[in-house]
Scaffold this motif. Sequence first.
Motif, short mmCIF file in Angstrom:
data_model
loop_
_atom_site.label_atom_id
_atom_site.label_comp_id
_atom_site.label_asym_id
_atom_site.label_seq_id
_atom_site.Cartn_x
_atom_site.Cartn_y
_atom_site.Cartn_z
N ASN A 148 -42.87 98.37 22.72
CA ASN A 148 -41.64 97.79 22.19
C ASN A 148 -41.96 96.68 21.20
O ASN A 148 -43.03 96.06 21.25
N HIS A 155 -32.67 106.01 18.16
CA HIS A 155 -33.01 105.60 19.53
C HIS A 155 -32.58 106.70 20.50
O HIS A 155 -31.52 107.29 20.34
N GLU A 204 -37.22 98.90 21.03
CA GLU A 204 -36.71 97.58 20.66
C GLU A 204 -37.22 96.50 21.63
O GLU A 204 -37.99 95.62 21.24
N1 URA Z 1 -34.85 100.79 25.04
C1 URA Z 1 -35.87 100.27 24.32
O1 URA Z 1 -35.75 100.05 23.12
N2 URA Z 1 -37.01 100.02 24.96
C2 URA Z 1 -37.21 100.27 26.25
O2 URA Z 1 -38.31 100.04 26.75
C3 URA Z 1 -36.14 100.82 26.98
C4 URA Z 1 -34.97 101.07 26.35
#
Ligand code: URA
Length: 194
Positions: free
Chosen positions: A80, A158, A41
């Motif tokens: 990201n 995630h 993200e």
């Molecule tokens: N969460 C994410 O989505 N990206 C990162 O780089 C770290 C944590």
Amino acid sequence: MEHMEGLSVVDCTHCPALVDSRQQIVNGTGPADADLLFVGEAPGANEDDQGEPFVGRSGAVLDDALRDFGLARADVRITNCVRCRPPENRDPSQEELSNCRGYLEAEIDQIDPEVVVTLGKVPSEHLLERSVGVTNEAGSLVEHELGGESRTVLICVHPAATLYDRSQEETFEETIRKAAELAGDGGQSKLGEF
Ligand code: URA
């Protein structure tokens, strides 16, 4: 102001709130010819400190799962949707996501991965341009046009979801297993192209 050198954004001031909250721009990491491109993200506090995606607790979960299925972090590309840390770790806004979209599409285009793996709801919805129930759809392979090319996208929860909800651990690991399998054979044969 914006300025990209190769795969890295070295200067960007499109998002005023993020320019204020970031210490640095966090670019993708990993080989420029990786088979797998993981998309999260946005950077959190650790990533903003160290200038690398997924180096905090979520990163440890991802690294462990990769290792379980025979991959090192150094074998894959990790990036990201948004390259600057949002204040108080809030979700990036639609405007921030779209401001950063060109950089992500340029990275996807240059890496030309076998599979793009979306880590969580925000990157899944951003890349697939629809609402996604990540828990239900995790492990699904979807063909979607990204930056003018049809790409294979693997939806994943995630890694942090496994820390809050143990039942997500198996879902996460099964999806990483699938990603590793797809990468292992050059992807093509397992994708049913031959
Ligand atoms: N969460 C994410 O989505 N990206 C990162 O780089 C770290 C944590």
